[in-house]
Enzyme design. Structure first.
Site, PDB file in Angstrom:
ATOM      1  N   HIS A  79       0.768  -1.001   0.073  1.00 38.65           N
ATOM      2  CA  HIS A  79      -0.164  -0.057   0.035  1.00 38.65           C
ATOM      3  C   HIS A  79       0.782   1.252   0.099  1.00 38.65           C
ATOM      4  CE1 HIS A  79      -2.992   2.755   1.094  1.00 38.65           C
ATOM      5  NE2 HIS A  79      -2.422   3.274   1.923  1.00 38.65           N
ATOM      6  N   HIS A 120       1.515   5.115  -2.415  1.00 38.19           N
ATOM      7  CA  HIS A 120       1.747   6.601  -2.097  1.00 38.19           C
ATOM      8  C   HIS A 120       2.913   7.152  -2.787  1.00 38.19           C
ATOM      9  CE1 HIS A 120      -1.416   7.370   1.075  1.00 38.19           C
ATOM     10  NE2 HIS A 120      -1.267   6.027   1.390  1.00 38.19           N
ATOM     11  N   GLU A 168      -5.807   9.231  -0.291  1.00 30.86           N
ATOM     12  CA  GLU A 168      -6.261   7.788   0.012  1.00 30.86           C
ATOM     13  C   GLU A 168      -7.343   7.606  -1.309  1.00 30.86           C
ATOM     14  OE1 GLU A 168      -4.701   5.799   1.370  1.00 30.86           O
ATOM     15  OE2 GLU A 168      -3.750   6.494   3.140  1.00 30.86           O
ATOM     16  N   SER A 180      -4.173   0.483  -4.696  1.00 26.59           N
ATOM     17  CA  SER A 180      -3.362  -0.505  -4.016  1.00 26.59           C
ATOM     18  C   SER A 180      -4.216  -1.615  -3.688  1.00 26.59           C
ATOM     19  CB  SER A 180      -2.634  -0.120  -2.817  1.00 26.59           C
ATOM     20  OG  SER A 180      -3.484   0.342  -1.896  1.00 26.59           O
TER      21      SER A 180
HETATM   22 CO    CO Z   1      -2.373   5.308   2.962  1.00 26.91          CO
END
Ligand code: CO
Ligand code: PHE
Length: 295
Positions: A134, A139, A182, A201
């Protein structure tokens, strides 16, 4: 693989979450097993295939520019050479979720904390806390984008400030992170695209956020977003769509102090609710929505 050092559970807005040592750790790259590398490879290939035509170009291009590939779990030190030269960000290894203030302080100094351990093969589709896949796949690529890189740092500074103002301000700022960093969508000439890390993700949410008729897709409006509650254990009921990273950064540039005062007098908005003032891309059918559970 070395076992992450879990300390204890701490009550947050997301319920009880494990808290780890806040120390910065060296990525124990040599300790990754063949299974760990396989998990990375499987997830990497699966998501890249799914994200063609779904993720925004900035995401895909940055991920390629960083040289992330399916071959092996990337080394933070190698990614850092590229990141430092492009936007001055630096990845630091951590054991897992950090206390809010520690997290904000890292962002404010252009340090992005990345969980060093990766999920197990039986957790490919879902896991309740951030892991290396993730954090790194989701990110890190956009930290190569100059505007997004500045937005993340400004968010960290804003977080330090909100933390000092109080829990309501912090909750409002956290909603902004949730619905942009997010779970954000971006409008392009080719249609809506994904930029949010929580989406890119996740196989299920990558499909759901664009292809399902269930969720609302609403034009980004800062104060509206900061009032909107969200889902942590189901797909989002609402996604907010930005026009560009410049729009996002411009909207968030002013001092939020007066916004927090204004928001204190207003109710929060349930995750799936649509307002008359919303700029709608799609109104969701609400199919499959659970009635409770917004945080
Ligand atoms: Co995150
Ligand atoms: N401008 C915001 C403030 O004064 C900080 C911020 C910037 C928050 C970018 C989010 C994103 O609090």
């Amino acid at each position: 693989m070395v076992t992450p050092q879990r300390l204890e559970n701490q009550l947050t807005d997301k319920g009880y979450v494990p808290v780890y040592t806040t120390a910065v750790v060296e990525q124990p790259w040599d300790s990754y097993t063949a299974t760990d590398h396989e998990v990375w490879a499987t997830l990497f290939k699966r998501q890249r295939e799914l994200l063609a035509g779904r993720a925004c170009d900035e995401f895909i291009q940055s991920q390629e520019a960083m040289g992330m590939g399916a071959g092996a779990i990337p080394k933070f030190a190698e990614l850092n050479r590229l990141l430092r030269d492009s936007t001055g960000w630096e990845l630091i290894g951590v054991q897992g979720l950090l206390p809010e203030l520690t997290f904000f302080e890292h962002l404010a100094n252009r340090r992005f904390p990345v969980t060093w351990w990766i999920r197990k093969p039986e957790q490919l589709d879902y896991l309740a806390e951030p892991d290396l896949f993730h954090d790194l796949f989701g990110h890190v690529p956009l930290l190569m984008n100059p505007v997004f890189a500045d937005y993340m740092q400004a968010y960290g500074c804003g977080g330090v400030k909100a933390h000092g103002i109080g829990p309501e301000a912090l909750a409002q700022l956290t909603r902004l992170y949730w619905y942009t960093v997010e779970f954000g969508l971006i409008k392009t000439d080719a249609g809506l695209r994904i930029y949010g890390s929580g989406i890119v993700s996740s196989k299920g949410e990558s499909l759901h956020c664009l292809d399902s008729a269930a969720p609302n897709r609403i034009g980004f409006d800062l104060l509206r977003v900061m009032r909107t509650r969200y889902r942590i254990d189901t797909y989002q009921k609402t996604y907010f769509v930005i026009d560009s990273f410049e729009q996002l950064f411009d909207a968030t540039r002013p001092d939020f102090t007066p916004y927090y005062d204004q928001l204190a007098k207003q109710e929060t908005i349930p995750a799936g609710e649509v307002l008359a003032s919303d700029a709608m891309f799609n109104r969701g059918t609400g199919e499959g929505w659970l009635t409770d559970g917004d945080v």
